[in-house]
Design an enzyme around this catalytic site. Sequence first.
Site, PDB file in Angstrom:
ATOM      1  N   ARG A   1       5.240   1.428  -1.783  1.00 34.13           N
ATOM      2  CA  ARG A   1       3.357   2.087  -1.356  1.00 34.13           C
ATOM      3  C   ARG A   1       3.547   4.005  -0.733  1.00 34.13           C
ATOM      4  O   ARG A   1       2.747   4.494  -1.738  1.00 34.13           O
ATOM      5  CB  ARG A   1       2.563   1.407   0.575  1.00 34.13           C
TER       6      ARG A   1
ATOM      7  N   ASN B   1       0.838  -3.613   1.821  1.00 33.80           N
ATOM      8  CA  ASN B   1       2.312  -4.579   2.272  1.00 33.80           C
ATOM      9  C   ASN B   1       1.418  -5.662   2.023  1.00 33.80           C
ATOM     10  O   ASN B   1       0.321  -6.236   3.410  1.00 33.80           O
ATOM     11  CB  ASN B   1       3.155  -4.059   3.181  1.00 33.80           C
TER      12      ASN B   1
END
Length: 103
Positions: free
Chosen positions: A26, A44
């Site tokens: 990320r 996620n």
Amino acid sequence: MRIPARMVLKTVDFRVKGKVQGVFFRVFARDTAQQLGVVGWVKNDPGGDVIGTAQGEEEALGKFKEALWKGPPHANVTHVEFSNEAPLERLQFQGFEKVRNRG
């Protein structure tokens, strides 16, 4: 900011599969997006994937999509799915956010 007429803005949803959680994916996606001028979000997914939406100028978005296939050094990307790709009149996000999962 005024967008020149020749610039084509697009949006796309993405899902990255493989070893992509716990490897700073990320952060990688956010940093890459910011470098390219792409806006949107990434988080996620409970199933082990990384998902998000990216928006930007067509060429920058193409480079971002390529980067998702590579990922950060410790990731092992096995597949990337792109969906809902469409032209935009204007961007719907201010920046690129790394969304934190609650729980």
